[in-house]
Design a protein around this motif. Structure first.
Motif, PDB file in Angstrom:
ATOM      1  N   SER A 104      41.584  35.099 117.284  1.00 16.47           N
ATOM      2  CA  SER A 104      42.067  36.412 116.865  1.00 16.47           C
ATOM      3  C   SER A 104      43.326  36.274 116.018  1.00 16.47           C
ATOM      4  O   SER A 104      43.509  37.015 115.042  1.00 16.47           O
ATOM      5  CB  SER A 104      42.333  37.309 118.078  1.00 16.47           C
ATOM      6  N   GLU A 105      44.185  35.313 116.357  1.00 15.53           N
ATOM      7  CA  GLU A 105      45.399  35.102 115.571  1.00 15.53           C
ATOM      8  C   GLU A 105      45.063  34.637 114.161  1.00 15.53           C
ATOM      9  O   GLU A 105      45.669  35.080 113.180  1.00 15.53           O
ATOM     10  CB  GLU A 105      46.320  34.091 116.255  1.00 15.53           C
ATOM     11  N   GLN A 106      44.099  33.734 114.034  1.00 19.25           N
ATOM     12  CA  GLN A 106      43.699  33.267 112.709  1.00 19.25           C
ATOM     13  C   GLN A 106      43.121  34.400 111.872  1.00 19.25           C
ATOM     14  O   GLN A 106      43.423  34.518 110.678  1.00 19.25           O
ATOM     15  CB  GLN A 106      42.682  32.135 112.844  1.00 19.25           C
ATOM     16  N   LEU A 107      42.299  35.237 112.487  1.00 22.87           N
ATOM     17  CA  LEU A 107      41.714  36.356 111.760  1.00 22.87           C
ATOM     18  C   LEU A 107      42.787  37.343 111.322  1.00 22.87           C
ATOM     19  O   LEU A 107      42.761  37.847 110.191  1.00 22.87           O
ATOM     20  CB  LEU A 107      40.680  37.063 112.633  1.00 22.87           C
ATOM     21  N   LYS A 108      43.737  37.609 112.198  1.00 20.01           N
ATOM     22  CA  LYS A 108      44.807  38.553 111.846  1.00 20.01           C
ATOM     23  C   LYS A 108      45.697  37.984 110.752  1.00 20.01           C
ATOM     24  O   LYS A 108      46.129  38.710 109.857  1.00 20.01           O
ATOM     25  CB  LYS A 108      45.626  38.900 113.092  1.00 20.01           C
ATOM     26  N   ASP A 109      45.962  36.692 110.815  1.00 19.33           N
ATOM     27  CA  ASP A 109      46.803  36.072 109.788  1.00 19.33           C
ATOM     28  C   ASP A 109      46.111  36.081 108.435  1.00 19.33           C
ATOM     29  O   ASP A 109      46.749  36.266 107.390  1.00 19.33           O
ATOM     30  CB  ASP A 109      47.149  34.630 110.166  1.00 19.33           C
ATOM     31  N   GLU A 110      44.798  35.869 108.446  1.00 19.12           N
ATOM     32  CA  GLU A 110      44.066  35.779 107.180  1.00 19.12           C
ATOM     33  C   GLU A 110      43.849  37.143 106.556  1.00 19.12           C
ATOM     34  O   GLU A 110      44.064  37.330 105.359  1.00 19.12           O
ATOM     35  CB  GLU A 110      42.712  35.109 107.401  1.00 19.12           C
ATOM     36  N   ALA A 111      43.374  38.094 107.351  1.00 24.36           N
ATOM     37  CA  ALA A 111      42.971  39.380 106.794  1.00 24.36           C
ATOM     38  C   ALA A 111      44.071  40.436 106.867  1.00 24.36           C
ATOM     39  O   ALA A 111      44.035  41.419 106.121  1.00 24.36           O
ATOM     40  CB  ALA A 111      41.727  39.897 107.513  1.00 24.36           C
ATOM     41  N   GLY A 112      45.027  40.237 107.752  1.00 22.02           N
ATOM     42  CA  GLY A 112      46.116  41.189 107.865  1.00 22.02           C
ATOM     43  C   GLY A 112      47.379  40.627 107.236  1.00 22.02           C
ATOM     44  O   GLY A 112      47.352  39.675 106.464  1.00 22.02           O
ATOM     45  N   GLN A 113      48.495  41.225 107.566  1.00 23.41           N
ATOM     46  CA  GLN A 113      49.767  40.748 107.031  1.00 23.41           C
ATOM     47  C   GLN A 113      50.684  40.363 108.181  1.00 23.41           C
ATOM     48  O   GLN A 113      50.904  41.147 109.101  1.00 23.41           O
ATOM     49  CB  GLN A 113      50.445  41.823 106.175  1.00 23.41           C
ATOM     50  N   VAL A 114      51.193  39.145 108.118  1.00 27.68           N
ATOM     51  CA  VAL A 114      52.146  38.668 109.112  1.00 27.68           C
ATOM     52  C   VAL A 114      53.538  38.790 108.519  1.00 27.68           C
ATOM     53  O   VAL A 114      53.771  38.402 107.360  1.00 27.68           O
ATOM     54  CB  VAL A 114      51.866  37.200 109.490  1.00 27.68           C
ATOM     55  N   ASP A 168      42.728  46.049 112.398  1.00 25.68           N
ATOM     56  CA  ASP A 168      43.082  46.061 110.977  1.00 25.68           C
ATOM     57  C   ASP A 168      42.418  44.897 110.242  1.00 25.68           C
ATOM     58  O   ASP A 168      41.899  45.062 109.133  1.00 25.68           O
ATOM     59  CB  ASP A 168      44.604  45.978 110.798  1.00 25.68           C
ATOM     60  N   ALA A 169      42.472  43.717 110.864  1.00 22.24           N
ATOM     61  CA  ALA A 169      41.881  42.535 110.247  1.00 22.24           C
ATOM     62  C   ALA A 169      40.369  42.691 110.112  1.00 22.24           C
ATOM     63  O   ALA A 169      39.779  42.344 109.080  1.00 22.24           O
ATOM     64  CB  ALA A 169      42.214  41.296 111.064  1.00 22.24           C
ATOM     65  N   PHE A 170      39.727  43.215 111.158  1.00 23.12           N
ATOM     66  CA  PHE A 170      38.283  43.413 111.135  1.00 23.12           C
ATOM     67  C   PHE A 170      37.881  44.367 110.019  1.00 23.12           C
ATOM     68  O   PHE A 170      36.947  44.097 109.249  1.00 23.12           O
ATOM     69  CB  PHE A 170      37.826  43.946 112.495  1.00 23.12           C
ATOM     70  N   LEU A 171      38.590  45.485 109.904  1.00 23.85           N
ATOM     71  CA  LEU A 171      38.272  46.452 108.854  1.00 23.85           C
ATOM     72  C   LEU A 171      38.483  45.862 107.468  1.00 23.85           C
ATOM     73  O   LEU A 171      37.687  46.082 106.547  1.00 23.85           O
ATOM     74  CB  LEU A 171      39.124  47.713 109.036  1.00 23.85           C
ATOM     75  N   ALA A 172      39.554  45.073 107.313  1.00 17.99           N
ATOM     76  CA  ALA A 172      39.809  44.451 106.015  1.00 17.99           C
ATOM     77  C   ALA A 172      38.703  43.476 105.643  1.00 17.99           C
ATOM     78  O   ALA A 172      38.239  43.429 104.495  1.00 17.99           O
ATOM     79  CB  ALA A 172      41.157  43.740 106.038  1.00 17.99           C
ATOM     80  N   LEU A 173      38.241  42.682 106.614  1.00 16.82           N
ATOM     81  CA  LEU A 173      37.193  41.701 106.346  1.00 16.82           C
ATOM     82  C   LEU A 173      35.866  42.381 105.999  1.00 16.82           C
ATOM     83  O   LEU A 173      35.194  41.992 105.032  1.00 16.82           O
ATOM     84  CB  LEU A 173      36.993  40.797 107.568  1.00 16.82           C
ATOM     85  N   THR A 174      35.477  43.380 106.792  1.00 13.13           N
ATOM     86  CA  THR A 174      34.176  44.013 106.558  1.00 13.13           C
ATOM     87  C   THR A 174      34.183  44.855 105.286  1.00 13.13           C
ATOM     88  O   THR A 174      33.181  44.891 104.564  1.00 13.13           O
ATOM     89  CB  THR A 174      33.768  44.871 107.762  1.00 13.13           C
ATOM     90  N   ARG A 175      35.295  45.506 104.984  1.00 10.04           N
ATOM     91  CA  ARG A 175      35.369  46.291 103.745  1.00 10.04           C
ATOM     92  C   ARG A 175      35.347  45.386 102.525  1.00 10.04           C
ATOM     93  O   ARG A 175      34.721  45.709 101.508  1.00 10.04           O
ATOM     94  CB  ARG A 175      36.628  47.156 103.750  1.00 10.04           C
ATOM     95  N   ALA A 176      36.020  44.237 102.632  1.00  7.46           N
ATOM     96  CA  ALA A 176      36.012  43.292 101.510  1.00  7.46           C
ATOM     97  C   ALA A 176      34.606  42.760 101.274  1.00  7.46           C
ATOM     98  O   ALA A 176      34.162  42.592 100.136  1.00  7.46           O
ATOM     99  CB  ALA A 176      36.971  42.136 101.783  1.00  7.46           C
ATOM    100  N   GLU A 177      33.860  42.522 102.374  1.00  7.64           N
ATOM    101  CA  GLU A 177      32.497  42.003 102.247  1.00  7.64           C
ATOM    102  C   GLU A 177      31.601  43.037 101.578  1.00  7.64           C
ATOM    103  O   GLU A 177      30.759  42.712 100.739  1.00  7.64           O
ATOM    104  CB  GLU A 177      31.965  41.617 103.626  1.00  7.64           C
ATOM    105  N   VAL A 178      31.763  44.322 101.952  1.00  5.23           N
ATOM    106  CA  VAL A 178      30.953  45.380 101.348  1.00  5.23           C
ATOM    107  C   VAL A 178      31.236  45.494  99.863  1.00  5.23           C
ATOM    108  O   VAL A 178      30.324  45.622  99.036  1.00  5.23           O
ATOM    109  CB  VAL A 178      31.218  46.719 102.063  1.00  5.23           C
ATOM    110  N   SER A 179      32.509  45.425  99.483  1.00  5.93           N
ATOM    111  CA  SER A 179      32.877  45.565  98.066  1.00  5.93           C
ATOM    112  C   SER A 179      32.406  44.384  97.223  1.00  5.93           C
ATOM    113  O   SER A 179      32.225  44.507  96.010  1.00  5.93           O
ATOM    114  CB  SER A 179      34.390  45.718  97.925  1.00  5.93           C
TER     115      SER A 179
END
Length: 313
Positions: A220-230, A300-311
């Protein structure tokens, strides 16, 4: 070397008449004793994937192995499933449903009835043995599903939305029991959930699934760091330290900003770069009072990843 509990290689499942696969060339492995979560929107392929793992649905192509073998026969006896919908006969009692479940799994009721009673007690169902299942509340039926799955301790437990319909206390009770089983028996868990906190608390890894494919695989930390903002919030003894903080931050590849008594730092690989920044400031004799890391939520990270995939489709 410990054998993986689950190994999927180019695993694909296409239902008759469907234009796209429900599971599309998934490749991953789950080491024995690990707990992983499947996170994705409705229709992403999570439940289909669980059906492939437990052997009730054959793959269209690719391969799925459970403890090194196809998920049938002996492999099926070593796994258990908590389904989204309870596989109960509503007009039978709780006890009779458990007797039937034991029979389907090749278990002698005489041998498991003591364990069944202990599990019913654990999940506040001890006084319900003679009740017809249709009279139970939704939460009680959900807890009964967990009892049913654990009549025999499996090597692999598949959980499809195990907390649906449970209150906070019920959820915690399920979590605590699964924690105990993992510590005692080395149980491997694969579960889906729409509760982000459930996956964060209980899973070492999370597979983000969308349109039958794995978008990301990590903690979860890796996903948040990648798709969210630390960000890092650094407090020093004086606002006069701004020049030193700004210079050291830029030298370590971070972007600084001063926000009312706090120096806010952002940038790629912030967690990895932060120790170098602190060392540089210490060398300049800048007194650091506190450092606090904040990150986006898993949601937040999940939404960013899935929205990016859709776009990108």
């Amino acid at each position: 070397m410990t054998e993986d509990a689950v190994t999927a290689t180019a695993l694909t499942k296409t239902y008759p008449g469907a234009s796209t696969p429900a599971v599309d060339r998934m490749t991953f492995s789950v080491p024995s004793g690990q707990s992983i979560g499947l996170l994705g929107p409705n229709g992403a392929g999570k439940t289909t994937l669980l059906k492939l793992v437990c052997g009730v649905s054959p793959p269209t192509s690719g391969q799925i192995l459970v403890h090194g073998a196809a998920p049938d026969g002996a492999a099926q006896r070593d796994l258990a499933v908590v389904h989204q919908s309870g596989p109960f006969d509503m007009m039978l009692t709780v006890r009779d449903n458990l007797r039937i479940a034991a029979g389907f799994r090749g278990l002698s009721w005489r041998r498991v009835r003591t364990r069944a009673a202990a599990l019913l007690d654990e999940f506040d169902l001890a006084g319900k043995s003679d009740d017809l299942v249709f009279t139970l509340s939704g939460g009680q039926r959900r807890r009964l599903q967990v009892v049913r799955a654990l009549l025999r301790v499996p090597r692999l437990l598949l959980l499809d939305e195990p907390s649906a319909g449970l209150d906070v206390e019920g959820r915690r009770r399920v979590w605590d029991l699964l924690d105990d089983l993992r510590r005692t028996h080395g149980l491997t868990l694969v579960w889906t959930s729409h509760h982000m906190d459930e996956l964060e608390r209980n899973c070492e890894r999370i597979l983000v699934v969308q349109h039958g494919r794995i978008l990301r695989d990590g903690s979860s930390e890796q996903l948040k760091d990648e798709a969210g903002q630390v960000t890092a919030e650094l407090r020093t003894g004086s606002p006069d330290d701004w020049a030193a903080v700004a210079e050291c931050a830029r030298l370590t590849g971070l972007a600084p900003e001063y926000r009312g008594e706090l120096f806010v730092l952002t940038g790629d690989d912030l967690r990895r770069r932060l120790p170098a920044l602190i060392a540089a400031l210490t060398e300049r004799q800048v007194a650091i009072e506190s450092v606090a890391l904040t990150s986006s939520s898993l949601e937040d990270a999940f939404l960013a990843l899935t929205r990016a995939e859709v776009s990108n489709r």
